[in-house]
Structure formats: C-alpha cells, structure tokens
Design a protein around this motif. Structure first.
Motif, PDB file in Angstrom:
ATOM      1  N   LEU A   1       3.019   0.790  12.654  1.00 57.62           N
ATOM      2  CA  LEU A   1       1.641   0.318  12.968  1.00 57.62           C
ATOM      3  C   LEU A   1       1.039   2.309  12.841  1.00 57.62           C
ATOM      4  O   LEU A   1       0.012   1.941  12.235  1.00 57.62           O
ATOM      5  CB  LEU A   1       1.332   0.558  13.609  1.00 57.62           C
ATOM      6  N   GLY A   2       2.074   2.903  13.426  1.00 60.92           N
ATOM      7  CA  GLY A   2       1.162   4.037  13.659  1.00 60.92           C
ATOM      8  C   GLY A   2       1.187   5.053  12.080  1.00 60.92           C
ATOM      9  O   GLY A   2      -0.045   5.624  12.157  1.00 60.92           O
ATOM     10  N   ARG A   3       2.060   4.404  11.048  1.00 60.64           N
ATOM     11  CA  ARG A   3       1.908   5.203  10.542  1.00 60.64           C
ATOM     12  C   ARG A   3       0.850   4.252   9.487  1.00 60.64           C
ATOM     13  O   ARG A   3       0.276   5.514   8.023  1.00 60.64           O
ATOM     14  CB  ARG A   3       3.000   4.858   9.269  1.00 60.64           C
ATOM     15  N   LEU A   4      -0.409   3.573   9.882  1.00 56.73           N
ATOM     16  CA  LEU A   4      -1.282   3.427   8.940  1.00 56.73           C
ATOM     17  C   LEU A   4      -2.506   3.934   9.357  1.00 56.73           C
ATOM     18  O   LEU A   4      -3.148   4.211   8.350  1.00 56.73           O
ATOM     19  CB  LEU A   4      -1.970   1.551   9.364  1.00 56.73           C
ATOM     20  N   ARG A   5      -2.066   5.606  10.366  1.00 54.75           N
ATOM     21  CA  ARG A   5      -2.727   6.477  10.341  1.00 54.75           C
ATOM     22  C   ARG A   5      -4.910   5.724  10.776  1.00 54.75           C
ATOM     23  O   ARG A   5      -5.271   6.477  10.169  1.00 54.75           O
ATOM     24  CB  ARG A   5      -2.906   6.894   9.257  1.00 54.75           C
ATOM     25  N   ASN A   6      -4.873   4.227  11.784  1.00 58.54           N
ATOM     26  CA  ASN A   6      -6.281   4.404  11.830  1.00 58.54           C
ATOM     27  C   ASN A   6      -5.692   4.154  13.468  1.00 58.54           C
ATOM     28  O   ASN A   6      -5.658   2.948  13.227  1.00 58.54           O
ATOM     29  CB  ASN A   6      -6.975   3.222  10.852  1.00 58.54           C
ATOM     30  N   SER A   7      -6.497   4.943  14.222  1.00 63.86           N
ATOM     31  CA  SER A   7      -6.650   4.490  15.165  1.00 63.86           C
ATOM     32  C   SER A   7      -6.873   3.526  15.613  1.00 63.86           C
ATOM     33  O   SER A   7      -6.536   3.028  17.058  1.00 63.86           O
ATOM     34  CB  SER A   7      -7.379   5.717  16.325  1.00 63.86           C
ATOM     35  N   GLU A   8      -8.806   2.809  15.489  1.00 64.06           N
ATOM     36  CA  GLU A   8      -8.409   2.103  15.828  1.00 64.06           C
ATOM     37  C   GLU A   8      -8.164   0.669  15.562  1.00 64.06           C
ATOM     38  O   GLU A   8      -8.298   0.044  16.716  1.00 64.06           O
ATOM     39  CB  GLU A   8     -10.624   1.609  14.988  1.00 64.06           C
ATOM     40  N   VAL A   9      -7.628   0.539  14.047  1.00 62.03           N
ATOM     41  CA  VAL A   9      -6.538  -0.375  14.002  1.00 62.03           C
ATOM     42  C   VAL A   9      -5.093  -0.372  15.124  1.00 62.03           C
ATOM     43  O   VAL A   9      -4.458  -1.654  15.323  1.00 62.03           O
ATOM     44  CB  VAL A   9      -5.516  -1.059  12.676  1.00 62.03           C
ATOM     45  N   VAL A  10      -4.268   0.507  15.067  1.00 59.79           N
ATOM     46  CA  VAL A  10      -3.880   0.528  16.233  1.00 59.79           C
ATOM     47  C   VAL A  10      -3.536   0.562  17.288  1.00 59.79           C
ATOM     48  O   VAL A  10      -3.581  -0.555  18.202  1.00 59.79           O
ATOM     49  CB  VAL A  10      -3.059   2.399  16.599  1.00 59.79           C
ATOM     50  N   GLU A  11      -5.196   0.545  18.195  1.00 62.37           N
ATOM     51  CA  GLU A  11      -5.945  -0.031  19.787  1.00 62.37           C
ATOM     52  C   GLU A  11      -5.590  -1.124  19.337  1.00 62.37           C
ATOM     53  O   GLU A  11      -5.563  -1.800  20.762  1.00 62.37           O
ATOM     54  CB  GLU A  11      -6.978   1.166  20.005  1.00 62.37           C
ATOM     55  N   LEU A  12      -6.362  -2.265  18.045  1.00 64.53           N
ATOM     56  CA  LEU A  12      -6.107  -3.888  18.299  1.00 64.53           C
ATOM     57  C   LEU A  12      -4.733  -4.176  18.915  1.00 64.53           C
ATOM     58  O   LEU A  12      -4.579  -4.624  18.981  1.00 64.53           O
ATOM     59  CB  LEU A  12      -6.875  -3.655  16.977  1.00 64.53           C
TER      60      LEU A  12
END
Length: 486
Positions: free
Chosen positions: A247-258
């Motif tokens: 998840l962290g490697r997707l590098r999208n903080s909004e998606v990580v938060e969700l």
C-alpha cells in the motif's frame, strides 16, 4: 468455481428494465446466478479473440494470476509462515472484492481522460524508467519505480537483501501482467490495489475464524483448526503487514489513508459485534461464553468516548426506539465489518484513475451499498441454507449470540424477544425460540427487502459511469448478490 462456458455460448439479450446484459439461460436460475456472475465477471478482465464480442470476456487474466501475485508479496523466510499465510488463497474463494476493483477500474477507463483531472493518471508501464505519472508530485520519489521499495532493502529486511529469503527484494510486477493491464485499461496501481484488498480481507478471515471458533472455511478446515489459533492470528498479522508495504508503495497518501482506515474499521466492527452496547450498556463489563468479566477502570489519562449507540437503560425508551437503535447499530457494524473495505477500495480505484469528485463519491457509495447488501444477504443465508453450500457452518449467528437483521425484524413484531437478544440466546431453548419467531414474522423476507434496497442504490450509483461491458458486468454482479446461495 463454476465455469461460464454455457453462459458464454448462450444467446445474450438486453433487459430493458435494468439495462443489463443477461444470458437467457440464467435469467430465471436464481439459485445459481451468483457463482455464474462471479465467473462471468472474472472473464471480463481479459479480451479473448475467439469471443471478442462477448461482454463477459474482460478480466479473467488478472483474476487467474491474483493468487500467484499475492504469493510473491507474501513469501517470508519461514516455510511454516508461508504455508499458513497462503492457506486461504489455495481454496476456491469468491474473490468478490478484487473482482469489484478490477471491473470498476476497467469501467472507469471509459471516462475520457479530459474528464479525469483530479491527478495526472498513470500512462506508462511501471517497469520502464519513465517518470511515474499516477502520483501527485508531492509524493513522487525521483528515479524510483512506484512498486519498488522506498527505504533501503537492508533496512526493511533487517538483513542484507536476499532474493531467496525475502520477497521485499523481488520484482513486484512482471512485464506480462503490465501488457495485460494496458490492453484492459486497468492501471498497474489499480491491479495492485485489488491484490492488497484481497490480502486485507483474507487476514480478517483468519482472525474472525479464531474469534468465532469456526471449524471450516471455503469447504475445508479453517486456519485455526488446520494449524493453531496462534499461527492463524500471526499469519493474519503478517498479511496485514505485507499489505501495508504494498500500500505504501502506491505512493498515494489519500489511498493509504483510505485503506488503512478500512483495516481499522474491520477491528472496530468486530468489537461492535463482541460488545453490543445497545443491549449491554455496562461499559465496565465484558460478557463472553455466559461469563461476565469486570474490566479495569480507566485512569483518566486517556479520555474514553462513549459509543453513540449506547443506550443507558432500556426502561427509559420505547420498544420502537429500542429496535431503531438496534438496527442502526447493526447496520453500522455491518458497514465496518464488510462494506468499509468494498467502499474504500472502490473509492481508491477512482482516485488512482484521476476521476473527479462526483465519480469518486459515487464509486464509494457503490461499494458501500453493495457491501451492505452482500452482508445482509449473508446474514439471511445463515437462516436459509446449508453448511455444504456455504462452505462454513450454517445457523451459526444465533449460536454465537448475534442479533442480525432476520431476528431484529422478528423482535420488532415480538417484543418478548428482547431479553433473549440481551442475553445473546445463551439459555437453553433460546435459539429455537428465535428461529421460530423469525419464521412466524417473516424475518427472512423482510431482510431480503432490505437487501434489495441496497442493491437498487448500488445500481443507481453505477450510472455515473459510461455504458460499457465492464459496467454491465458490475450491474450483473450486483443483481446476483441477491440471488446467491453461498
């Protein structure tokens, strides 16, 4: 899982009422439509030359390699941990959650790029050295592939990187899958999101089976029985850890938060199920297995917020208010335990596609309504089907003391069920009385009507998407949730 050969070869007609592509052979086979819909939807992920005009030939490629890709993400240096962590992926599961993400991703790709301006979307194969376009500039890492590690591998592993020992040092994607993604309009990040979603869900299954003392799952011994409680819990934790890395490697903080919030929601929902504050207002006690345990008094150092669903005493409110509070509690618990992961992964898929706010919100609402429908049907099936069909124990909810929709509807008409619900059907004869009340007051029928409402709402949410085979598959799958028998 059933193959879709008969459906694919049958005549396809378009339903004027629902605008769904439905095969004639399946329109009136309610008991088998859900397995068929799953298989049909799986086939919607990869175009096949022999059936290029069949609307049910799109996503099978990604679904076929789902378990394989997850295995790459999971492997550890300990063979027993590998075995336990991969145990549930070996069986024929429904894979509904990653299937929804993949189909939704394909449907979203039909929105013109000029209308997807929230972020600059991914245009390149993630294995190239091109700058990655699917991540806002503030979260880009120069010269790094978005599926590579951000921290040095020696730090992540705690040892010198070893290709043999740790998958964190292995390639996270292969060129064959990347080419498939390009053909289907599914972004590499979205496919990885589908895999992460299934890892989170499977971790919750391992934990749930320990909590519920389950003895079977997907037609075979549950993880806690096949291994041990401790190993099942640890394997679930390991799955969540690996999912978090990906998840962290997707590098999208909004998606990580969700998605991180979805993990927390699973735990919140489980606590709501274990400690039903509507019927057990004493927050200083835990009732379990007919025993009451006094919990330590808070020191006041950390403020403890009382649940908004807590009812101080049932003597001060009417029966109707009590039932209403119980339904609100039940639906919120259902959202947390089931619908949260579906809704937040759906929203994340739209975010990764760069969709505008209205589409992002509609995708979230679609996942929410579908998730609620799915779990409500699941609760209904606990009263109507067999363990053989379910692949897990049937009739377990009442034995576990759970007041789901069928018995809540019966309680609305029969107030004397209240004490049974309050004591979690723990006394001899309680389960039998509750089942009879459900039959006498049409609890199952009313539960189906509630599920139909959420199904209808989910279909309405999908109308924000352009008409496409992928959208038709999502509509077909949504409708089939109502008619499944397992």
């Amino acid at each position: 899982m059933l193959r879709f050969s008969k459906i694919a070869s049958s005549r396809i007609v378009k339903s004027s009422s629902s605008k769904l592509w439905l095969p004639v052979s399946q329109r009136f086979q309610a008991s088998s439509s859900f397995p068929a819909a799953l298989t049909a939807a799986e086939n919607l992920v990869q175009p096949q030359k022999s059936n290029q005009f069949d609307p049910f030939t799109m996503v099978s490629g990604e679904m076929r390699v789902l378990a394989k890709n997850i295995a790459v993400l999971l492997g550890s240096g300990h063979p027993t941990l590998n075995r336990v962590a991969s145990y549930y992926f070996e069986a024929e599961g429904k894979n509904v959650r990653p299937l929804i993400v993949l189909l939704l991703s394909k449907a979203l790709s039909k929105i013109p790029e000029s209308e997807r301006t929230r972020i600059v979307i991914d245009q390149y194969d993630v294995n190239t050295q091109e700058e990655f376009k699917g991540t806002p500039k503030a979260f880009s890492f120069a010269g790094q592939n978005p599926l590579d590690s951000i921290s040095p591998l020696r730090v992540l592993n705690g040892i010198n990187p070893s290709i043999i020992l740790n998958p964190l040092s292995k390639p996270m994607i292969d060129l064959e899958n990347a080419e498939l993604d390009k053909k289907n309009g599914i972004l590499p990040k979205q496919r990885r999101l589908a895999e992460i979603t299934e890892m989170i869900h499977t971790a919750s299954l391992l934990h749930d089976d320990v909590i519920d003392l389950s003895d079977s799952r997907r037609g075979r011994p549950s993880g806690n029985i096949a291994f041990t409680n401790k190993m099942a819990v640890l394997a679930g934790d390991f799955l969540l850890g690996r999912a978090s890395v990906s998840l962290g490697r997707l590098r999208n903080s909004e998606v990580v938060e969700l998605m991180s919030t979805a993990i927390a929601n699973l735990v919140e929902g489980e606590f709501m199920q274990l400690k039903n504050t509507v019927f057990q207002p004493n927050l200083n006690q835990i009732e379990n297995d007919n025993t009451v345990k006094q919990i330590p008094e808070p020191t006041g150092k950390v403020p403890a917020k009382v649940s908004e669903y807590s009812v101080p005493t049932t003597n001060l409110i009417t029966h109707e208010e009590n039932v209403h509070a119980a339904f609100e509690y039940y639906l919120h618990k259902t959202y947390l335990k089931t619908a949260s992961l579906m809704s937040k992964s759906s929203r994340s898929s739209a975010i990764l596609a760069g969709c505008n706010e209205d589409v992002v919100e509609k995708c979230y609402q679609f996942g929410r309504n579908l998730g609620l429908c799915f779990q409500i049907v699941d609760d209904m099936l606990d009263y109507t089907t067999t363990a053989e069909l379910l692949g897990k124990p049937a009739g377990a909810d009442l034995k576990l003391g759970l007041a789901t929709a069928p018995v809540l509807f019966a309680w609305k008409e029969m107030p004397e069920l209240g004490p049974l619900i309050g004591r979690k059907f723990s006394q001899p004869g309680d389960v039998g009385l509750a089942k009879k009340a459900v039959d006498d007051h049409n609890g199952v029928g009313k539960t189906r009507e509630l599920a139909e409402k959420y199904c209808s709402d989910a279909l309405a949410n999908l109308r924000c998407l352009p008409e496409s085979d992928a959208r038709s598959a999502l509509e077909f799958l949504t409708n089939s949730v109502l008619t499944r028998n397992k």
